[in-house]
Write an enzyme that holds these catalytic residues in place. Sequence first.
Site, PDB file in Angstrom:
ATOM      1  CB  SER A 120      -0.789   0.268   1.339  1.00 38.42           C
ATOM      2  OG  SER A 120      -0.216  -0.107   2.553  1.00 38.42           O
ATOM      3  CG  HIS A 141      -2.650  -1.003  -2.753  1.00 37.33           C
ATOM      4  ND1 HIS A 141      -2.689   0.330  -3.248  1.00 37.33           N
ATOM      5  CD2 HIS A 141      -2.909  -1.508  -1.860  1.00 37.33           C
ATOM      6  CE1 HIS A 141      -3.539   0.391  -1.718  1.00 37.33           C
ATOM      7  NE2 HIS A 141      -2.998  -0.650  -1.029  1.00 37.33           N
ATOM      8  CD  GLU A 153      -3.792   3.987  -5.249  1.00 38.89           C
ATOM      9  OE1 GLU A 153      -3.710   4.948  -5.024  1.00 38.89           O
ATOM     10  OE2 GLU A 153      -2.800   3.131  -4.318  1.00 38.89           O
ATOM     11  CG  ASN A 191      -2.834   4.240   1.208  1.00 37.24           C
ATOM     12  OD1 ASN A 191      -4.025   4.305   1.320  1.00 37.24           O
ATOM     13  ND2 ASN A 191      -2.460   2.838   1.127  1.00 37.24           N
TER      14      ASN A 191
END
Length: 292
Positions: A120, A141, A153, A191
């Site tokens: 992540s 991800h 992702e 993130n």
Amino acid sequence: MAEIVKLGVIGAGLMGNGIAHVAALSGLSVVLMDVSQAALDKALATMGGNMDRQVKKAIITADDKTAALGRITTATGNDAFADCDIVIEAATENEEIKKKIFAGLPAVLKPDAILASNTSSIPITRLAAATDRPGRFIGMHFFNPVPMMALVEIIRGLATEDATYETVKALAERMGKTPVLAQDWPGFVVNRVLCPMINEAIQALMEGVGTVQAIDEGLKLGANHPMGPLELADFVGLDTLLSVMKVLHEGLGDPKYRPSPLLAKYVEAGWLGRKSGRGFYDYSTKPPTPTR
């Protein structure tokens, strides 16, 4: 562009069994590997239960469930990946652990097999450099819970080949996901934006700006978020959140990404959120009650 027929997953935890779940439902043969047989048994039970809920909601049929579970085999060693077209690592968010896992794969993988990491936040270029195939290495991800969350992702490392990206993009779409290309910067897209917001909510709690309830209700009602940031922190896992913030802070060098001391303190106490039963909420009560 290579066709993915058989997919391997390393790690039978929350993310690993979710990836195996959606891959099997999409018609792929799946090898789920974990060093713990107990973790594999738990993963199979979790997937069966989650698919039962999908059957009840008419998302899939009972026959779909039976067929999907029949496509999954489990293993406790890397040899089972010998004929996999892609292997997705879904181990804990620790760079050294991931590198150790990748170091054990070249001896068993096909030369043209793709390696992907479900990290992540850890830079894909750096992970790829620790393998024998940086051109066939990529970030993939997924988001928790994998069967419900639409986004994947896809992160290209510096050496990632175009064919690798196109193959993985097509795989994500086959698995019913919406792929978004993210550049290889710490935290990627989601993130990079989300974790600092949660970290700031924790800092606000530490400074007494608001209580757990005030902060979560404020963001739910004032920003129309479906879940408050502290509730979301518990859902993500405070140890995972701390790891991401450390990657952002170290990788970008900006003090605004410094993990909140309160976040670090909760992790030290073993208060990791839902998975440990206690974080910013105590999950031994119904409904969960704030711990601060």
